[in-house]
Design an enzyme around this catalytic site. Structure first.
Site, PDB file in Angstrom:
ATOM      1  N   LYS A  69       0.833  -1.256   0.377  1.00  0.00           N
ATOM      2  CA  LYS A  69       0.185  -0.024   0.228  1.00  0.00           C
ATOM      3  C   LYS A  69       0.887   1.318  -0.144  1.00  0.00           C
ATOM      4  CE  LYS A  69      -3.782  -2.466   2.018  1.00  0.00           C
ATOM      5  NZ  LYS A  69      -3.919  -3.185   3.101  1.00  0.00           N
ATOM      6  N   GLN A 113      -4.636  -1.642   9.835  1.00  0.00           N
ATOM      7  CA  GLN A 113      -4.283  -3.398   8.866  1.00  0.00           C
ATOM      8  C   GLN A 113      -4.975  -3.838  10.165  1.00  0.00           C
ATOM      9  OE1 GLN A 113      -3.003  -2.968   5.444  1.00  0.00           O
ATOM     10  NE2 GLN A 113      -3.718  -5.546   6.449  1.00  0.00           N
ATOM     11  N   ASP A 136     -10.198   3.795   4.506  1.00  0.00           N
ATOM     12  CA  ASP A 136     -10.335   2.014   4.188  1.00  0.00           C
ATOM     13  C   ASP A 136     -11.511   1.558   4.600  1.00  0.00           C
ATOM     14  OD1 ASP A 136      -9.532  -0.069   4.055  1.00  0.00           O
ATOM     15  OD2 ASP A 136      -8.985  -0.726   5.476  1.00  0.00           O
TER      16      ASP A 136
END
Ligand code: NAP
Length: 302
Positions: A69, A113, A136
């Site tokens: 990413k 994450q 996200d």
């Protein structure tokens, strides 16, 4: 913010007689657009969009995902700030870190994450992310907005799935969609986004009785289970569209690819299908967030 309406469609769709949905190619085109927007924003404001990535522990797969990413961010002209925390980090410490990033004006988007260690209250951590930086799409506010069809950041993998369906002009209204898996970051929001587009959605999960019977009725299948080749080709209805979000060791998806491809009209490969779309959405939503926070660019829209 990302729209789930079919705004970016036919022109994006690579043609592939074999019925593959080429997520890698579509993601490249999306990221090219995102990079142009990032460059324009940086030129106008003197500030580059910035994504903070937060990683707890050193799980090798998570380390790889975060690195991937960050590399994509760099290529798109998006700054990234890496926050690596030890595996022993407590919920309180993680929440404090995420609150700090939420209040830092130099950070426009935050990615925690997943998964974090089992000793951490993941929901509490996600909720420490300011909604305007939730690129996200993991907070309850983002989830509710997805459910109600209101403006907000979408969960990146489900959002990427919808973009693929739109790029290949897959009709959703009135179609039977079966989503296998109901995790908060993948299966559940994927079903909500399909419902928002008037599909008739069935969720299947570990307590579902006779999964095959559900799959055999499905015009659209979303596989989000985390078990290699769990969905059998013989259960795919002829002419169905199959999106395999699974990513298991050895580059294997959740669908028996060869078997499903023989029956499906369209199918995503693994790798090169849903995975690259997830990152493309993350980068796009980071620039959306930066534009909104820097008061530049398009107004926030659904
Ligand atoms: P997860 O949190 O473990 O959820 C798995 C889901 O599968 C659960 O809802 C579970 O049901 C369901 N399930 C388990 N066994 C089943 C069975 N026998 N029959 C039907 N359903 C069953 O996993 P996740 O985070 O959603 O990830 C799913 C997969 O997607 C993984 O392979 C992961 O690596 C991949 N993934 C890919 C991306 C990407 O960018 N491409 C992003 C995220 C995840 P219950 O709820 O009943 O337990």
């Amino acid at each position: 913010m990302t729209s789930t309406s079919p705004t970016r469609t036919a022109a994006d769709a690579p043609t592939d007689a074999a019925g593959l949905m080429d997520g890698a190619a579509l993601a490249r085109r999306m990221t090219d657009r995102t990079a142009r927007r990032a460059a324009e924003l940086t030129r106008r404001t003197g500030t580059a969009p910035c994504l903070a990535t937060v990683l707890v522990g050193e799980d090798p797969a998570s380390v790889t995902y975060v690195r991937m990413k960050q590399n994509r961010c760099a290529k798109a002209g998006i700054d990234s700030r890496k926050v690596a925390l030890p595996a022993a980090t407590t919920t309180g410490e993680l929440v404090a870190t995420l609150r700090g990033l939420s209040e830092d004006p130099a950070v426009h988007g935050i990615l925690l994450q997943h998964p974090v260690g089992p000793h951490i209250d993941e929901r509490a951590a996600f909720e420490a992310i300011a909604p305007e930086k939730d690129v996200d799409g993991v907070t309850m506010r983002s989830f509710a907005a997805m459910g109600f069809g209101l403006p907000g950041f979408v969960s990146c993998t489900p959002g990427g799935i919808l973009r693929l369906l739109d790029a290949y002009e897959v009709e959703l209204a009135g179609r039977r969609a079966v989503v296998v898996g109901r995790s908060p970051i993948l299966g559940r929001p994927a079903g909500m986004l399909l419902l928002a587009r008037d599909a008739t959605v069935t969720y299947c999960h570990s307590r579902t009785v006779d999964l095959s019977a559900h799959l055999r009725e499905a015009d659209i299948v979303v596989a989000a289970v985390g078990r290699p080749e769990f969905i059998r080709g013989e259960d795919i209805k002829p002419g169905a569209v199959v999106l395999d979000a699974g990513y298991n060791p050895g580059n294997v998806g959740d669908v028996d690819f060869a078997g499903a491809r023989a029956r499906a009209r369209l199918i995503t490969p693994v790798p090169g299908g849903v995975g690259p779309m997830t990152i493309a959405l993350l980068l796009e939503q980071t620039v959306d967030a930066a534009e909104a926070q820097l008061g530049a660019g398009a107004p926030v829209s659904g």
